[in-house]
Scaffold this motif. Structure first.
Motif, short mmCIF file in Angstrom:
data_model
loop_
_atom_site.label_atom_id
_atom_site.label_comp_id
_atom_site.label_asym_id
_atom_site.label_seq_id
_atom_site.Cartn_x
_atom_site.Cartn_y
_atom_site.Cartn_z
N TRP A 43 13.30 -0.19 2.92
CA TRP A 43 13.31 -0.94 1.61
C TRP A 43 12.63 -0.41 0.45
N LEU A 44 11.17 -0.07 1.00
CA LEU A 44 10.69 0.37 0.28
C LEU A 44 11.13 1.11 -0.56
N LEU A 45 11.94 2.54 0.45
CA LEU A 45 12.41 3.62 0.01
C LEU A 45 13.71 3.87 -1.27
N VAL A 46 14.53 2.40 -0.35
CA VAL A 46 15.34 2.28 -1.64
C VAL A 46 15.06 1.77 -2.68
N VAL A 47 13.87 0.53 -2.92
CA VAL A 47 13.62 0.74 -4.17
C VAL A 47 12.55 1.83 -5.03
N LEU A 48 12.20 2.71 -4.34
CA LEU A 48 11.51 3.53 -5.50
C LEU A 48 12.85 5.00 -5.63
N TRP A 61 -5.29 16.98 -6.49
CA TRP A 61 -5.55 16.60 -5.55
C TRP A 61 -5.92 15.07 -4.22
N TRP A 62 -6.61 14.91 -5.42
CA TRP A 62 -6.81 13.13 -4.55
C TRP A 62 -5.73 12.64 -4.28
N ARG A 63 -4.41 12.36 -5.05
CA ARG A 63 -3.10 11.85 -4.22
C ARG A 63 -2.92 11.53 -3.31
N TRP A 64 -3.35 12.57 -2.69
CA TRP A 64 -2.67 12.37 -0.62
C TRP A 64 -4.28 11.69 -0.16
N LEU A 65 -5.10 11.78 -0.76
CA LEU A 65 -5.66 10.89 -0.26
C LEU A 65 -5.41 9.36 -0.23
N VAL A 66 -4.83 9.03 -1.47
CA VAL A 66 -4.55 8.06 -1.45
C VAL A 66 -3.12 7.61 -0.36
N LEU A 67 -2.58 8.80 -0.35
CA LEU A 67 -1.83 8.78 0.84
C LEU A 67 -2.22 7.97 2.31
N ALA A 68 -3.32 9.03 1.70
CA ALA A 68 -3.22 8.72 3.90
C ALA A 68 -4.14 7.78 4.11
N ALA A 69 -5.00 7.07 2.95
CA ALA A 69 -5.00 5.94 2.69
C ALA A 69 -4.06 4.29 2.86
N ALA A 70 -2.94 4.60 3.08
CA ALA A 70 -2.21 3.93 2.59
C ALA A 70 -2.00 3.73 4.46
N ILE A 71 -1.21 4.83 4.52
CA ILE A 71 -1.15 4.97 6.03
C ILE A 71 -2.29 4.23 7.36
N TYR A 130 0.71 -1.24 -0.06
CA TYR A 130 -0.09 -0.33 0.21
C TYR A 130 0.56 0.96 0.02
N GLY A 131 2.45 1.18 0.74
CA GLY A 131 3.22 2.54 0.59
C GLY A 131 3.89 2.65 -1.44
N GLY A 132 3.70 1.99 -1.35
CA GLY A 132 4.51 1.11 -2.40
C GLY A 132 3.26 1.76 -3.63
N ILE A 133 2.18 1.66 -3.73
CA ILE A 133 1.11 2.05 -4.47
C ILE A 133 0.84 3.45 -4.43
N ALA A 134 0.94 4.10 -2.73
CA ALA A 134 1.12 5.46 -2.44
C ALA A 134 2.11 6.53 -3.12
N ALA A 135 2.92 5.55 -2.85
CA ALA A 135 4.23 5.81 -3.26
C ALA A 135 3.98 6.90 -5.23
N LEU A 136 3.88 4.91 -6.52
CA LEU A 136 3.69 5.30 -7.27
C LEU A 136 2.36 6.59 -7.53
N VAL A 137 1.16 6.92 -7.59
CA VAL A 137 0.54 7.30 -7.33
C VAL A 137 0.53 8.94 -7.18
N LEU A 138 1.77 8.90 -6.16
CA LEU A 138 2.41 11.10 -5.93
C LEU A 138 3.28 11.38 -7.47
N ALA A 139 3.55 9.65 -7.46
CA ALA A 139 4.83 10.43 -8.69
C ALA A 139 4.45 10.43 -10.06
N ALA A 140 3.14 9.94 -9.98
CA ALA A 140 2.19 9.39 -11.27
C ALA A 140 1.02 11.04 -11.81
N THR A 141 0.69 11.93 -10.34
CA THR A 141 -0.21 13.22 -11.17
C THR A 141 -0.03 14.06 -9.45
N ARG A 142 -0.34 15.22 -10.02
CA ARG A 142 -0.47 15.68 -9.41
C ARG A 142 -1.77 16.47 -8.78
#
Length: 227
Positions: A209-214, A168-178, A154-166
């Protein structure tokens, strides 16, 4: 500049970096496991660790039992695999690049390798409370595989979404992952499967580990942002 460096990095360099990070984080996980299993006895940490499981066990209700049974499945191997495959395919199609699939595959594969090796080396009994799961995995209580898998998926999905779009709802994805990671961790403690330090041990190796992969997996070439 960061994207250009990532795109230009040779596969062998990336693989070496990932391998080195995995070895270091495995050492960290094992070190923490040895610390909590051998140096914890008779300390305040042991009292808090066991007390937390007992506190949750004393407050169980049928409703919470049922809810925790559903929520901790978000970190179950089968669910993680299924969600990971769908997310990898959808993400790669959305950005028209293989990076999302590779990021999730490496994040989950590396997490699993570190977890399995650590749990094989750290033989920690499960918490001394009634276990709500009819059958727990035959692995050590340390670390929490559900928590580590949830972080990487879920952290990986959120990070990929943050990188793919600007958007506003990207922050909802991050919050949901947390929230999902936190819920899985608490559910595992509530159900008597893990001590709090098992969960914290997973956070200690899974997040880096997730941060290193990203960081090391080459970035997709810019094609505009997803809206």
């Amino acid at each position: 500049m960061r994207s250009r460096r990532a795109v230009g990095r040779r596969p062998a360099t990336t693989a070496l970096g990932l391998l080195l990070a995995a070895v270091l984080l495995l050492g960290l996980a094992v070190g923490i496991g040895l610390l909590v299993t051998r140096a914890e006895t008779g300390t305040a940490v042991e009292e808090v660790d066991s007390g937390a499981d007992e506190w949750f066990a004393d407050r169980r209700t049928p409703t919470l039992d049922a809810a925790s049974d559903t929520l901790d499945e978000l970190g179950n191997t089968a669910v993680v695999l299924g969600v990971g495959v769908v997310a990898a395919a959808a993400g790669s199609l959305a950005v028209r690049h293989w990076r999302p699939a590779v990021v999730l595959a490496l994040a989950l594969g590396g997490e699993l390798a570190i977890f399995l090796t650590t749990t094989a080396l750290i033989d920690r009994p499960r918490p001394p409370v009634v276990h709500l799961d009819a059958e727990l995995p035959p692995t050590s209580s340390f670390p929490s595989g559900h928590t580590a898998a949830a972080i990487c998926l879920y952290g990986g999905i959120a990070a990929l979404v943050l990188a793919a779009t600007r958007a506003w709802w990207r922050w909802l994805v991050l919050a949901a992952a947390i929230v999902v990671v936190a819920v899985v961790a608490v559910a595992r403690i509530y159900r008597g499967a893990h001590f709090p330090t098992d969960v914290m041990g997973s956070v200690a190796f899974a997040v880096p580990w997730l941060l290193v992969v990203l960081r090391l997996v080459p970035s997709a070439p810019p094609r505009g942002t997803v809206r």
